[in-house]
Design a protein around this motif. Structure first.
Motif, PDB file in Angstrom:
ATOM      1  N   UNK A 163      -1.760 -53.052  55.866  1.00 43.03           N
ATOM      2  CA  UNK A 163      -1.669 -53.814  54.615  1.00 43.03           C
ATOM      3  C   UNK A 163      -2.106 -55.261  54.830  1.00 43.03           C
ATOM      4  N   UNK A 164      -1.797 -55.804  56.005  1.00 41.55           N
ATOM      5  CA  UNK A 164      -2.255 -57.153  56.361  1.00 41.55           C
ATOM      6  C   UNK A 164      -3.794 -57.182  56.371  1.00 41.55           C
ATOM      7  N   UNK A 165      -4.380 -56.202  57.034  1.00 39.34           N
ATOM      8  CA  UNK A 165      -5.848 -56.160  57.166  1.00 39.34           C
ATOM      9  C   UNK A 165      -6.560 -56.074  55.817  1.00 39.34           C
ATOM     10  N   UNK A 166      -6.064 -55.199  54.927  1.00 38.74           N
ATOM     11  CA  UNK A 166      -6.780 -55.017  53.652  1.00 38.74           C
ATOM     12  C   UNK A 166      -6.733 -56.284  52.814  1.00 38.74           C
ATOM     13  N   UNK A 167      -5.577 -56.975  52.842  1.00 35.41           N
ATOM     14  CA  UNK A 167      -5.459 -58.201  52.047  1.00 35.41           C
ATOM     15  C   UNK A 167      -6.403 -59.272  52.585  1.00 35.41           C
ATOM     16  N   UNK A 168      -6.436 -59.434  53.907  1.00 34.21           N
ATOM     17  CA  UNK A 168      -7.279 -60.478  54.499  1.00 34.21           C
ATOM     18  C   UNK A 168      -8.763 -60.173  54.308  1.00 34.21           C
ATOM     19  N   UNK A 169      -9.145 -58.921  54.504  1.00 40.24           N
ATOM     20  CA  UNK A 169     -10.558 -58.565  54.323  1.00 40.24           C
ATOM     21  C   UNK A 169     -10.979 -58.761  52.867  1.00 40.24           C
ATOM     22  N   UNK A 170     -10.071 -58.421  51.979  1.00 43.12           N
ATOM     23  CA  UNK A 170     -10.346 -58.611  50.560  1.00 43.12           C
ATOM     24  C   UNK A 170     -10.533 -60.104  50.232  1.00 43.12           C
ATOM     25  N   UNK A 171      -9.689 -60.945  50.827  1.00 43.71           N
ATOM     26  CA  UNK A 171      -9.818 -62.398  50.620  1.00 43.71           C
ATOM     27  C   UNK A 171     -11.151 -62.909  51.152  1.00 43.71           C
ATOM     28  N   UNK A 172     -11.573 -62.388  52.304  1.00 40.25           N
ATOM     29  CA  UNK A 172     -12.841 -62.816  52.910  1.00 40.25           C
ATOM     30  C   UNK A 172     -14.013 -62.453  51.995  1.00 40.25           C
ATOM     31  N   UNK A 173     -13.971 -61.256  51.422  1.00 42.20           N
ATOM     32  CA  UNK A 173     -15.051 -60.836  50.525  1.00 42.20           C
ATOM     33  C   UNK A 173     -15.033 -61.636  49.226  1.00 42.20           C
ATOM     34  N   UNK A 174     -13.837 -61.922  48.752  1.00 41.26           N
ATOM     35  CA  UNK A 174     -13.706 -62.739  47.543  1.00 41.26           C
ATOM     36  C   UNK A 174     -14.296 -64.125  47.772  1.00 41.26           C
ATOM     37  N   UNK A 180     -11.128 -51.756  49.237  1.00 42.92           N
ATOM     38  CA  UNK A 180     -10.646 -51.809  50.618  1.00 42.92           C
ATOM     39  C   UNK A 180      -9.337 -51.020  50.698  1.00 42.92           C
ATOM     40  N   UNK A 181      -9.330 -49.958  51.480  1.00 44.35           N
ATOM     41  CA  UNK A 181      -8.176 -49.070  51.542  1.00 44.35           C
ATOM     42  C   UNK A 181      -7.489 -49.170  52.910  1.00 44.35           C
ATOM     43  N   UNK A 182      -6.182 -49.237  52.893  1.00 42.62           N
ATOM     44  CA  UNK A 182      -5.410 -49.248  54.144  1.00 42.62           C
ATOM     45  C   UNK A 182      -5.481 -47.870  54.796  1.00 42.62           C
ATOM     46  N   UNK A 183      -5.930 -47.825  56.036  1.00 42.70           N
ATOM     47  CA  UNK A 183      -6.000 -46.559  56.748  1.00 42.70           C
ATOM     48  C   UNK A 183      -4.626 -46.109  57.217  1.00 42.70           C
ATOM     49  N   UNK A 184      -4.548 -44.856  57.695  1.00 38.83           N
ATOM     50  CA  UNK A 184      -3.394 -44.418  58.481  1.00 38.83           C
ATOM     51  C   UNK A 184      -2.128 -44.178  57.653  1.00 38.83           C
ATOM     52  N   UNK A 185      -2.216 -44.202  56.331  1.00 40.17           N
ATOM     53  CA  UNK A 185      -0.977 -44.105  55.545  1.00 40.17           C
ATOM     54  C   UNK A 185      -1.161 -43.355  54.234  1.00 40.17           C
ATOM     55  N   UNK A 186      -0.052 -42.865  53.752  1.00 46.37           N
ATOM     56  CA  UNK A 186      -0.022 -42.211  52.450  1.00 46.37           C
ATOM     57  C   UNK A 186       1.408 -42.192  51.952  1.00 46.37           C
ATOM     58  N   UNK A 187       1.668 -41.320  51.008  1.00 49.73           N
ATOM     59  CA  UNK A 187       3.058 -41.164  50.554  1.00 49.73           C
ATOM     60  C   UNK A 187       3.324 -39.697  50.278  1.00 49.73           C
ATOM     61  N   UNK A 188       4.604 -39.346  50.365  1.00 51.45           N
ATOM     62  CA  UNK A 188       4.988 -37.978  50.035  1.00 51.45           C
ATOM     63  C   UNK A 188       5.118 -37.860  48.520  1.00 51.45           C
TER      64      UNK A 188
END
Ligand code: ASP
Ligand code: MG
Length: 191
Positions: free
Chosen positions: A75-86, A132-140
């Motif tokens: 979640x940290x990565x997606x937010x930061x990458x999104x900010x960089x692209x913005x 930008x999607x967070x890898x490695x996760x989902x929900x039940x």
């Protein structure tokens, strides 16, 4: 115009300089008219750091709480990458696995993807957003956060590409291929 899924591993987003480089690479594809979905891992060794931290507090942390903890790395990565692209004036939105609608089995720490709802992704692509999607996760189905096992961001990328019928799935990495599990942890991992 192609629909491309790209995945960047932890070492590709280890610091601000790396994240900017990744953002530039994504922009290249977007600027030539491709639709781009990007899956990212947690920064550098941050997943390992979170595991160590957990073990300092509890030698046998519950798998549910480990998923709650480890999913924050991506979640940290997606937010930061999104900010960089913005900052590069690209239209972009970050989404966690649960927000996308990646539905998994309810086995914490090694969940399997059962279903991907492509509606939200499609809506964002239609708005011309880079997603930008967070890898490695989902929900039940009960809205519990799950993770897919170490190195699971590759799984997320491949599953998204398949669900969307993407033209291409690119895994950016500094290892030699896609392994059955993390080769740094399990020496018998197969390519
Ligand atoms: N961050 C997770 C791990 O280190 C998932 C991944 O990197 O693919 O295992
Ligand atoms: Mg990782």
């Amino acid at each position: 115009m192609a629909l491309i899924v790209q995945k960047y591993g932890g070492s590709s987003v280890a610091d601000a300089v790396c994240i900017k480089r990744v953002a530039s690479n994504i922009s290249k594809y977007y600027d030539r008219g491709d639709q781009v979905i990007v899956v990212v891992s947690a920064m550098g060794d941050s997943t390992d750091s979170l595991i160590s931290l957990a073990k300092e507090l509890n030698e046998q942390p519950k798998a549910r709480e480990m998923d709650m903890l480890l999913s924050t790395g991506e979640q940290v990565s997606i937010a930061l990458l999104s900010m960089a692209l913005d900052a590069m004036e690209k239209p972009v939105i970050s989404l966690t696995g649960p927000q996308v609608g990646i539905i998994t089995s309810n086995v914490h720490s090694k969940a399997r993807i059962q279903e991907i709802d492509t509606e939200r992704l499609q809506k964002e692509l239609d708005k011309n957003n880079i997603v930008i999607v967070a890898g490695f996760q989902g929900k039940t189905e009960d809205d519990e956060i799950t993770t897919l096992g170490r190195g699971g961001s590759d799984t997320t990328a491949v599953a998204l590409a398949a669900a969307l019928g993407a033209d291409m799935c690119e895994i950016y990495t500094d290892v030699t291929g896609v392994f059955t599990t993390d080769p740094r942890v399990v020496p018998e991992a197969k390519k």
